[in-house]
Motif scaffolding. Structure first.
Motif, PDB file in Angstrom:
ATOM      1  N   ASN A 152       0.852  -1.195   0.072  1.00  0.00           N
ATOM      2  CA  ASN A 152       0.076   0.012  -0.036  1.00  0.00           C
ATOM      3  C   ASN A 152       0.926   1.161  -0.199  1.00  0.00           C
ATOM      4  OD1 ASN A 152      -1.554   1.962   0.516  1.00  0.00           O
ATOM      5  ND2 ASN A 152      -2.959   1.007   2.084  1.00  0.00           N
ATOM      6  N   THR A 153       1.177   1.671  -1.093  1.00  0.00           N
ATOM      7  CA  THR A 153       1.963   3.019  -1.310  1.00  0.00           C
ATOM      8  C   THR A 153       1.355   4.070  -0.551  1.00  0.00           C
ATOM      9  OG1 THR A 153       1.158   3.574  -3.301  1.00  0.00           O
ATOM     10  CG2 THR A 153       3.117   2.239  -3.253  1.00  0.00           C
ATOM     11  N   GLU A 154       0.211   4.337  -0.165  1.00  0.00           N
ATOM     12  CA  GLU A 154      -0.141   5.376   0.583  1.00  0.00           C
ATOM     13  C   GLU A 154       0.373   5.323   2.169  1.00  0.00           C
ATOM     14  OE1 GLU A 154      -4.458   5.466   0.709  1.00  0.00           O
ATOM     15  OE2 GLU A 154      -4.540   6.006  -1.274  1.00  0.00           O
ATOM     16  N   ILE A 155       0.814   4.093   2.588  1.00  0.00           N
ATOM     17  CA  ILE A 155       1.581   3.931   3.760  1.00  0.00           C
ATOM     18  C   ILE A 155       2.722   4.114   3.784  1.00  0.00           C
ATOM     19  CG2 ILE A 155       1.737   2.213   5.455  1.00  0.00           C
ATOM     20  CD1 ILE A 155      -1.201   1.170   4.984  1.00  0.00           C
ATOM     21  N   THR A 156       3.421   3.018   2.841  1.00  0.00           N
ATOM     22  CA  THR A 156       4.869   3.157   2.664  1.00  0.00           C
ATOM     23  C   THR A 156       5.562   4.372   2.157  1.00  0.00           C
ATOM     24  OG1 THR A 156       4.684   2.235   0.232  1.00  0.00           O
ATOM     25  CG2 THR A 156       4.539   0.820   2.039  1.00  0.00           C
ATOM     26  N   ARG A 157       4.774   5.397   1.440  1.00  0.00           N
ATOM     27  CA  ARG A 157       5.640   6.549   0.931  1.00  0.00           C
ATOM     28  C   ARG A 157       5.116   7.768   1.987  1.00  0.00           C
ATOM     29  NH1 ARG A 157       4.828   5.999  -5.592  1.00  0.00           N
ATOM     30  NH2 ARG A 157       5.763   3.996  -5.424  1.00  0.00           N
ATOM     31  N   THR A 158       4.622   7.456   3.140  1.00  0.00           N
ATOM     32  CA  THR A 158       4.296   8.451   3.986  1.00  0.00           C
ATOM     33  C   THR A 158       5.126   7.978   5.409  1.00  0.00           C
ATOM     34  OG1 THR A 158       2.269   7.352   4.613  1.00  0.00           O
ATOM     35  CG2 THR A 158       2.181   9.556   3.210  1.00  0.00           C
ATOM     36  N   ARG A 159       4.782   6.683   5.777  1.00  0.00           N
ATOM     37  CA  ARG A 159       5.550   6.215   7.164  1.00  0.00           C
ATOM     38  C   ARG A 159       6.929   5.352   6.579  1.00  0.00           C
ATOM     39  NH1 ARG A 159       1.597   2.238   9.729  1.00  0.00           N
ATOM     40  NH2 ARG A 159       3.246   2.189  11.250  1.00  0.00           N
ATOM     41  N   GLY A 160       7.276   4.997   5.348  1.00  0.00           N
ATOM     42  CA  GLY A 160       8.084   4.242   5.222  1.00  0.00           C
ATOM     43  C   GLY A 160       7.741   2.630   5.017  1.00  0.00           C
ATOM     44  N   LEU A 161       8.531   1.985   4.141  1.00  0.00           N
ATOM     45  CA  LEU A 161       8.267   0.529   4.024  1.00  0.00           C
ATOM     46  C   LEU A 161       8.835  -0.234   5.206  1.00  0.00           C
ATOM     47  CD1 LEU A 161       7.375  -1.724   2.050  1.00  0.00           C
ATOM     48  CD2 LEU A 161       9.824  -1.715   1.153  1.00  0.00           C
ATOM     49  N   VAL A 162       9.823   0.320   5.878  1.00  0.00           N
ATOM     50  CA  VAL A 162      10.416  -0.396   6.893  1.00  0.00           C
ATOM     51  C   VAL A 162      10.708   0.707   8.219  1.00  0.00           C
ATOM     52  CG1 VAL A 162      11.574  -2.329   5.622  1.00  0.00           C
ATOM     53  CG2 VAL A 162      12.870   0.016   5.847  1.00  0.00           C
ATOM     54  N   GLY A 163      10.983   0.060   9.162  1.00  0.00           N
ATOM     55  CA  GLY A 163      11.302   0.996  10.359  1.00  0.00           C
ATOM     56  C   GLY A 163      12.630   1.699  10.393  1.00  0.00           C
ATOM     57  N   SER A 164      13.396   0.856   9.411  1.00  0.00           N
ATOM     58  CA  SER A 164      14.997   1.427   9.457  1.00  0.00           C
ATOM     59  C   SER A 164      15.932   1.163   8.022  1.00  0.00           C
ATOM     60  CB  SER A 164      15.615   1.080  10.448  1.00  0.00           C
ATOM     61  OG  SER A 164      17.063   1.374  10.512  1.00  0.00           O
ATOM     62  N   VAL A 165      16.367   1.730   7.741  1.00  0.00           N
ATOM     63  CA  VAL A 165      17.210   1.677   6.494  1.00  0.00           C
ATOM     64  C   VAL A 165      18.479   0.724   6.983  1.00  0.00           C
ATOM     65  CG1 VAL A 165      16.178   3.328   4.785  1.00  0.00           C
ATOM     66  CG2 VAL A 165      18.592   3.867   6.310  1.00  0.00           C
ATOM     67  N   MET A 166      18.699   0.827   8.171  1.00  0.00           N
ATOM     68  CA  MET A 166      19.911   0.271   8.966  1.00  0.00           C
ATOM     69  C   MET A 166      19.899  -1.233   9.044  1.00  0.00           C
ATOM     70  SD  MET A 166      21.718   2.824   8.494  1.00  0.00           S
ATOM     71  CE  MET A 166      22.975   1.902   8.858  1.00  0.00           C
ATOM     72  N   ASP A 167      18.542  -1.961   8.513  1.00  0.00           N
ATOM     73  CA  ASP A 167      18.347  -3.169   8.488  1.00  0.00           C
ATOM     74  C   ASP A 167      19.051  -3.800   7.111  1.00  0.00           C
ATOM     75  OD1 ASP A 167      17.685  -5.893   8.903  1.00  0.00           O
ATOM     76  OD2 ASP A 167      15.669  -5.247   9.535  1.00  0.00           O
ATOM     77  N   TYR A 168      19.358  -5.121   7.037  1.00  0.00           N
ATOM     78  CA  TYR A 168      19.713  -5.726   5.686  1.00  0.00           C
ATOM     79  C   TYR A 168      18.055  -6.071   5.211  1.00  0.00           C
ATOM     80  CZ  TYR A 168      24.597  -6.403   6.410  1.00  0.00           C
ATOM     81  OH  TYR A 168      25.896  -6.003   6.876  1.00  0.00           O
ATOM     82  N   ASN A 169      17.373  -5.342   4.690  1.00  0.00           N
ATOM     83  CA  ASN A 169      15.940  -5.411   4.418  1.00  0.00           C
ATOM     84  C   ASN A 169      15.887  -6.261   3.027  1.00  0.00           C
ATOM     85  OD1 ASN A 169      14.813  -3.652   6.346  1.00  0.00           O
ATOM     86  ND2 ASN A 169      15.406  -1.785   5.350  1.00  0.00           N
ATOM     87  N   GLY A 170      15.045  -7.230   3.172  1.00  0.00           N
ATOM     88  CA  GLY A 170      14.666  -8.189   2.162  1.00  0.00           C
ATOM     89  C   GLY A 170      13.937  -7.077   1.292  1.00  0.00           C
TER      90      GLY A 170
END
Length: 685
Positions: free
Chosen positions: A313-331
């Motif tokens: 849901n890009t309405e969520i991911t582009r306001t809050r972010g897809l993840v809580g931190s970019v410092m993870d090794y995100n899949g």
């Protein structure tokens, strides 16, 4: 080689900031011998840049001196804007800490008179290596007395990015195993010890199924547990210092995403969708490395912010972010087949990143250490908020199912099953696929292995639920704080165990058509960069034996069994997955053909026979005391073998003549091995 010598800054107004274990920063520490009154003699400062507001009274002010990154003039023009975007993602976090445009990005002129290695310039450099060891790294130089960051450089490996442009055809992997150097193979083995290629030799030797697919040089690559202690220690420091492990599994995730785009989303390598996918990957990669240069450590809880149904849901991911931190090794975020695809990688730094920057850089009242201490405590006490969850390298030890690398969502249990369903769908598409004129059958082989590796990594994430415990970096006085350890609810553990039975151990877990398996041909180039594999055909039994066998061994590992036994004391009655339940569940799922009700005779397939032999060997090693497990596990293994012996004996007496030759021989040998093991166990006692 370039040497840069510079004097440490003195009396420049920089004030060291005390570290807090609830917020993940790299540290500069010293031991204070002048104060005997404190419980801990160590003083720990966070590593950070010296930022000061131009207008200290303004809520939002530009810094007196911004952090400036220069994009090296060797960076290809087509990537410069994307890299700039990745760097500037952090300015939103700095705005919440009171700084406007804290970071600037400038382009190095083609005729610059300075060298990017000059310590006076923070550069984003482009490395063209013969073999790619990493995707990117972000080292920095720090004042060892104060923790002030003085200089930082980010190095992007150009060969990885070149491979990304090729899309799903090459999957950012070398063309053959021999194209890898010995260091690559050892490092890959160390970083990802569950790699299919690294362990095929060991497991095929155990299985005695013939020559494994390997090169002569591969035979000399030891598994991590077989390396000398000094070598393991050196590799551990190497991986920690240079972030090499990110590169190996990161490229596998990128490959799976590109394959998904090709086969599920029907995107061509030069399509806008593929270009946007590459851009999102590179932008998050740069943001991750910039975070390191700002002082931040990894946060392997960063991917758990959103639930699976929110991820696309890009309405969520582009306001809050897809993840809580970019410092993870995100899949990579892959939508299930049939659902709309959102962002593959985050377009924003996350709430944890905002919070960590606030702790490290929010201005404190000048000359008032007590006020600064109060400010920092108020910030750090927000740690129990779910979006601010933090777990770094030493916390990701297969104990917390939320602290993993290359996972996604706040419900990994559900998300991983969706991803394995997606992998199965991609396999079915591969069965119908015929290579295009510019492809080869070796591309099909590589695609198949990419999916199998991804499928296996999702299964390994599920194992963390069994005997798992959430770990929280809270302090007793934190508002809404929790106890440090929280056992995974027993219903979640049972769901994870049921999922592993379905996707890994079940009779129909792996079924591939002869049409697909006969397409999996290797490359046959023989030149200075390639050596033909010893085995022409695809070793499907070895691959599946490895996947099933390692998952099984992870579940019955002595460390996990000890944890399960301990959790029984840490949980309310009936709220723990017990050792007997784990043993019974695995036996009923693995030996279904033997334990099912009497009826028509059932043939046991070759894949199932391999799995059953492996399970039998693990139980036998427990009874014979050749493995390090709790004593309760030994007695349960003894009981399981006795029950299995009775069931096999009954099956052979009633249906022996109707069984095929493979199944009858397998069961007769198994019955004999169990009898001898039980007898040997009794004699030794």
């Amino acid at each position: 080689m370039r040497y840069s010598l510079s004097q440490l800054p003195e009396n420049n107004g920089y004030r060291p900031r005390i570290a807090d274990e609830r917020v993940g920063y790299f540290l500069t520490a010293y031991k204070d011998f002048s104060n005997d009154s404190t419980k801990d003699p160590f003083v720990r400062y966070i590593n950070r840049w010296h930022l000061e507001k131009q207008d200290p009274s303004a809520p939002l002010s530009p810094p007196k001196q911004p952090i400036v990154f220069w994009i090296e003039n060797t960076v290809p023009v087509e990537y410069r804007d994307t890299i700039k975007e990745g760097v500037l993602m952090w300015n939103k976090a700095f705005e919440k800490a009171g700084f406007l445009n804290a970071i600037e990005v400038r382009q190095m002129p083609d005729k610059a008179t300075w060298d990017p290695a000059d310590v006076r310039y923070n550069s984003i450099r482009w490395s063209n290596s013969f073999e790619s060891w990493f995707a990117a790294i972000g080292p920095s130089r720090v004042n060892p007395l104060t923790g002030q960051i003085l200089d930082a450089d980010i190095i992007v490996d150009g060969s990885v990015v070149r491979s990304m442009k090729q899309g799903f055809r090459t999957f950012v992997q070398p063309r053959s195993t021999t194209e890898k150097s010995l260091l690559w193979r050892i490092a890959e083995n160390y970083c990802h010890p569950y790699s299919l290629s690294s362990h095929t030799a060991q497991h095929s030797a155990t299985e005695n199924t013939g020559s494994p697919e390997q090169t002569s040089s591969q035979a000399f690559v030891p598994a991590p547990q077989q390396m000398p202690v000094q070598v393991r220690a050196l590799l551990s420091r190497l991986m920690a210092a240079y972030d090499l492990c990110h590169g190996f599994q990161s490229t596998q995730n990128f490959a799976m995403g590109a394959l998904n785009l090709s086969l599920i989303r029907n995107a061509a390598p030069d399509s806008p969708e593929m270009k946007e996918y590459v851009r999102q990957y590179l932008r998050e990669l740069i943001a991750h490395e910039v975070g390191h240069t700002l002082g931040l450590r990894h946060n392997f809880h960063g991917s758990t912010m959103l639930m699976p149904e929110e991820l696309n849901n890009t309405e969520i991911t582009r306001t809050r972010g897809l993840v809580g931190s970019v410092m993870d090794y995100n899949g990579v975020n892959l939508a299930p087949a049939g659902l709309g695809q959102g962002d593959y990688h985050t377009t924003l730094v996350g709430p944890y990143d905002d919070w960590a920057i606030e702790y490290g850089y929010a201005p404190a009242p000048a000359g008032n250490p007590q006020a600064e201490s109060q400010l920092l405590q108020e910030i750090a006490q927000r740690a129990p908020h779910p979006e601010l969850a933090y777990a770094t390298d030493e916390d990701s030890a297969d104990i917390d199912p939320g602290a993993n690398t290359f996972d996604m969502s706040g419900d990994v249990l559900r998300y991983s099953q969706l991803q394995m369903d997606l992998a199965r769908e991609i396999w079915s598409r591969l069965e119908q696929r015929h290579p295009a004129t510019d492809e080869t059958y070796s591309d099909m082989r590589q695609m198949f292995d990419t999916v199998l590796s991804y499928y296996f990594s999702q299964a390994m994430l599920l194992t963390n639920y069994i005997g798992g415990q959430s770990f929280h970096r809270n302090r007793p006085g934190d508002p809404n704080g929790r106890l440090p350890f929280e056992p995974v609810p027993v219903d979640k553990q049972r769901q994870a165990l049921a999922a592993l039975q379905k996707y890994i151990f079940a009779q129909d877990a792996f079924r591939f058509s002869p049409q697909l398996l006969n397409k999996l041909a290797p490359e046959r180039w023989s030149d200075w960069g390639n050596t033909p594999t010893f085995s022409l055909d695809y070793p499907i039994h070895n691959r599946l034996y490895f996947v099933q066998g390692l998952v099984l061994r992870m579940l019955l590992d002595g460390y996990r069994l000890t944890r399960l036994r301990d959790i029984e004391l840490k949980s309310s009655p009936g709220q723990a997955l017990t050792l007997p339940e784990l043993f019974d569940s695995l036996e009923s799922g693995i030996w279904t053909e033997v334990l099912q009700a009497d009826g028509d005779s059932v043939s046991i397939s070759s894949v199932r026979r391999s799995l059953q032999r492996d399970h039998l060997g693990i139980l036998m090693s427990m009874v014979l005391r050749t493995s390090d497990v709790p004593e309760d596990a030994r007695t349960l293994a003894w009981q399981e073998l006795r029950q299995l012996h009775k069931s096999i004996d009954k099956k052979l007496r009633k249906q022996g003549r109707n069984l095929d030759a493979y199944t009858r021989a397998h069961l007769e040998e198994t019955r004999d091995r169990i009898a001898k093991t039980l007898d040997a166990g009794l004699r030794s006692n």
